[in-house]
Design a protein around this motif. Structure first.
Motif, PDB file in Angstrom:
ATOM      1  N   HIS A 175      -5.777 -86.540 -30.923  1.00  0.00           N
ATOM      2  CA  HIS A 175      -4.845 -85.844 -30.544  1.00  0.00           C
ATOM      3  C   HIS A 175      -4.775 -86.050 -29.054  1.00  0.00           C
ATOM      4  N   THR A 176      -4.836 -86.905 -28.460  1.00  0.00           N
ATOM      5  CA  THR A 176      -4.471 -87.976 -27.506  1.00  0.00           C
ATOM      6  C   THR A 176      -3.441 -88.722 -27.437  1.00  0.00           C
ATOM      7  N   PRO A 177      -2.795 -88.566 -25.904  1.00  0.00           N
ATOM      8  CA  PRO A 177      -1.566 -89.056 -26.005  1.00  0.00           C
ATOM      9  C   PRO A 177      -2.067 -90.407 -25.328  1.00  0.00           C
ATOM     10  N   LYS A 178      -1.756 -91.872 -26.252  1.00  0.00           N
ATOM     11  CA  LYS A 178      -2.087 -92.716 -25.116  1.00  0.00           C
ATOM     12  C   LYS A 178      -0.897 -93.545 -24.529  1.00  0.00           C
ATOM     13  N   ARG A 179      -1.218 -94.277 -23.686  1.00  0.00           N
ATOM     14  CA  ARG A 179      -0.870 -95.267 -22.253  1.00  0.00           C
ATOM     15  C   ARG A 179      -0.710 -96.696 -23.032  1.00  0.00           C
ATOM     16  N   MET A 180       0.617 -97.502 -22.378  1.00  0.00           N
ATOM     17  CA  MET A 180       0.657 -98.779 -23.235  1.00  0.00           C
ATOM     18  C   MET A 180       0.128 -99.911 -22.137  1.00  0.00           C
ATOM     19  N   THR A 181      -0.944-100.597 -22.530  1.00  0.00           N
ATOM     20  CA  THR A 181      -1.191-101.866 -21.730  1.00  0.00           C
ATOM     21  C   THR A 181      -1.991-102.709 -22.148  1.00  0.00           C
ATOM     22  N   ALA A 184       4.787 -93.779 -41.814  1.00  0.00           N
ATOM     23  CA  ALA A 184       4.543 -93.838 -40.542  1.00  0.00           C
ATOM     24  C   ALA A 184       4.342 -93.069 -39.535  1.00  0.00           C
ATOM     25  N   SER A 185       3.884 -94.134 -38.421  1.00  0.00           N
ATOM     26  CA  SER A 185       3.039 -93.505 -37.358  1.00  0.00           C
ATOM     27  C   SER A 185       4.251 -94.096 -35.856  1.00  0.00           C
ATOM     28  N   ASN A 186       3.856 -93.338 -34.748  1.00  0.00           N
ATOM     29  CA  ASN A 186       4.443 -92.911 -33.483  1.00  0.00           C
ATOM     30  C   ASN A 186       3.552 -94.155 -33.100  1.00  0.00           C
ATOM     31  N   MET A 187       3.857 -95.033 -31.979  1.00  0.00           N
ATOM     32  CA  MET A 187       3.104 -95.639 -31.063  1.00  0.00           C
ATOM     33  C   MET A 187       1.463 -95.440 -30.932  1.00  0.00           C
ATOM     34  N   ASP A 188       1.509 -93.356 -30.569  1.00  0.00           N
ATOM     35  CA  ASP A 188       0.031 -93.601 -30.342  1.00  0.00           C
ATOM     36  C   ASP A 188      -0.133 -92.597 -30.867  1.00  0.00           C
ATOM     37  N   HIS A 189      -0.189 -92.717 -32.445  1.00  0.00           N
ATOM     38  CA  HIS A 189      -0.554 -91.699 -33.097  1.00  0.00           C
ATOM     39  C   HIS A 189      -0.451 -90.411 -33.132  1.00  0.00           C
ATOM     40  N   THR A 190       0.413 -89.772 -32.484  1.00  0.00           N
ATOM     41  CA  THR A 190       0.929 -87.994 -32.887  1.00  0.00           C
ATOM     42  C   THR A 190       1.567 -87.889 -33.226  1.00  0.00           C
ATOM     43  N   ALA A 191       2.085 -88.516 -33.688  1.00  0.00           N
ATOM     44  CA  ALA A 191       2.834 -88.263 -34.884  1.00  0.00           C
ATOM     45  C   ALA A 191       3.151 -89.333 -36.008  1.00  0.00           C
ATOM     46  N   SER A 214       4.738 -83.566 -25.520  1.00  0.00           N
ATOM     47  CA  SER A 214       6.751 -82.771 -25.285  1.00  0.00           C
ATOM     48  C   SER A 214       7.685 -83.424 -24.619  1.00  0.00           C
ATOM     49  N   LYS A 215       6.779 -83.763 -24.176  1.00  0.00           N
ATOM     50  CA  LYS A 215       7.814 -84.957 -22.306  1.00  0.00           C
ATOM     51  C   LYS A 215       7.708 -86.060 -23.029  1.00  0.00           C
ATOM     52  N   ALA A 216       7.288 -86.624 -24.014  1.00  0.00           N
ATOM     53  CA  ALA A 216       7.605 -88.410 -24.962  1.00  0.00           C
ATOM     54  C   ALA A 216       8.877 -87.307 -25.335  1.00  0.00           C
ATOM     55  N   PRO A 217      10.059 -89.082 -25.686  1.00  0.00           N
ATOM     56  CA  PRO A 217      10.840 -89.325 -26.650  1.00  0.00           C
ATOM     57  C   PRO A 217      10.042 -89.002 -28.195  1.00  0.00           C
ATOM     58  N   MET A 218      11.131 -88.103 -28.604  1.00  0.00           N
ATOM     59  CA  MET A 218      11.083 -88.174 -29.719  1.00  0.00           C
ATOM     60  C   MET A 218      11.739 -89.126 -30.678  1.00  0.00           C
ATOM     61  N   PRO A 219      10.411 -89.555 -31.475  1.00  0.00           N
ATOM     62  CA  PRO A 219      10.147 -90.907 -32.235  1.00  0.00           C
ATOM     63  C   PRO A 219      11.301 -90.949 -32.874  1.00  0.00           C
ATOM     64  N   LYS A 220      12.000 -91.741 -33.539  1.00  0.00           N
ATOM     65  CA  LYS A 220      13.184 -92.174 -34.586  1.00  0.00           C
ATOM     66  C   LYS A 220      12.029 -92.762 -35.715  1.00  0.00           C
ATOM     67  N   MET A 221      12.308 -91.354 -36.331  1.00  0.00           N
ATOM     68  CA  MET A 221      11.619 -91.721 -38.052  1.00  0.00           C
ATOM     69  C   MET A 221      12.820 -91.522 -39.163  1.00  0.00           C
ATOM     70  N   SER A 222      12.979 -92.647 -39.881  1.00  0.00           N
ATOM     71  CA  SER A 222      13.663 -91.784 -41.400  1.00  0.00           C
ATOM     72  C   SER A 222      12.795 -92.267 -42.315  1.00  0.00           C
ATOM     73  N   PRO A 223      12.823 -90.707 -42.805  1.00  0.00           N
ATOM     74  CA  PRO A 223      12.415 -90.710 -44.529  1.00  0.00           C
ATOM     75  C   PRO A 223      12.787 -91.453 -44.981  1.00  0.00           C
ATOM     76  N   ASP A 224      13.452 -92.910 -45.140  1.00  0.00           N
ATOM     77  CA  ASP A 224      13.493 -93.786 -46.134  1.00  0.00           C
ATOM     78  C   ASP A 224      12.700 -94.421 -46.422  1.00  0.00           C
ATOM     79  N   ILE A 225      11.610 -94.122 -45.545  1.00  0.00           N
ATOM     80  CA  ILE A 225      10.067 -94.710 -45.029  1.00  0.00           C
ATOM     81  C   ILE A 225       9.231 -94.091 -45.777  1.00  0.00           C
ATOM     82  N   VAL A 226       9.153 -92.293 -46.683  1.00  0.00           N
ATOM     83  CA  VAL A 226       8.826 -92.441 -47.574  1.00  0.00           C
ATOM     84  C   VAL A 226       9.095 -92.667 -48.700  1.00  0.00           C
TER      85      VAL A 226
END
Length: 190
Positions: free
Chosen positions: A53-59, A94-101, A76-88
């Motif tokens: 539930h908390t966005p991350k910043r990359m270090t 799949a998860s975005n880098m900060d685990h919020t999607a 909501s200000k971050a770019p939407m993650p590009k995730m393909s249903p092919d992964i499923v």
């Protein structure tokens, strides 16, 4: 005149007694609420709520929780993650880098804003919160859709009433962060 002075004196005594009673009862309520908030914070930290539930910043040491966006959900200000249903189709999640999607067989879910802001759970009642945690109802509304994975609400049904009330008290005490999280996208809509 003497009766007026007696009446005035009695009124002052009654008002003072009521104020004392109020003063004595409020600190206990505040103490109880402070204890609930402290217990709720402990639960948030122990259950790892901020992990999703908390966005991350990359270090240079990897992702670090962004304390300025504490518990505000997918940014909501971050770019939407590009995730393909092919992964499923490959049997993966799949998860975005900060685990919020997250993308899985359900679609794409975004971690909710659980701060005290109106865009989070600031307008929720304790009943809404209980329904969401115990029945998995989105926004705690009776006729709403289910809360999507990876939210482990089925595990949270085992929490005591005190735990749920403490979590709610803590979340309602958090700094409000305005953040309208994107809506869940079912897999068939990707």
């Amino acid at each position: 005149m003497k009766n007026i002075k007696i009446l005035l004196g009695l009124s002052i005594i009654i008002i003072a007694a009521l104020m004392s009673f109020s003063f004595l009862s409020n600190p206990n309520a505040t103490k109880d609420n402070n204890e609930k908030i402290a217990h709720g914070k402990y639960l948030v930290m122990t259950y790892g709520c901020a992990h999703c539930h908390t966005p991350k910043r990359m270090t240079d040491h990897g992702p670090v929780k962004d304390e300025t966006l504490w518990l505000s959900g997918h940014n909501s200000k971050a770019p939407m993650p590009k995730m393909s249903p092919d992964i499923v189709a490959l049997g993966l999640i799949a998860s975005n880098m900060d685990h919020t999607a997250r993308l899985g067989p359900w679609g794409i879910s975004y971690s909710a804003n659980i701060t005290s802001d109106d865009t989070g759970i600031g307008l929720w009642t304790l009943d809404h919160f209980k329904r969401s945690m115990r029945e998995g109802k989105h926004k705690g509304l009776e006729n709403s859709r289910m809360v999507m994975p990876p939210m482990p609400w089925r595990d949270y049904v085992h929490m005591t009433d005190e735990d749920v009330e403490s979590l709610y008290a803590y979340l309602q005490s958090t700094k409000p962060v305005k953040n309208v999280v994107p809506a869940f996208i079912p897999l068939d809509k990707l």
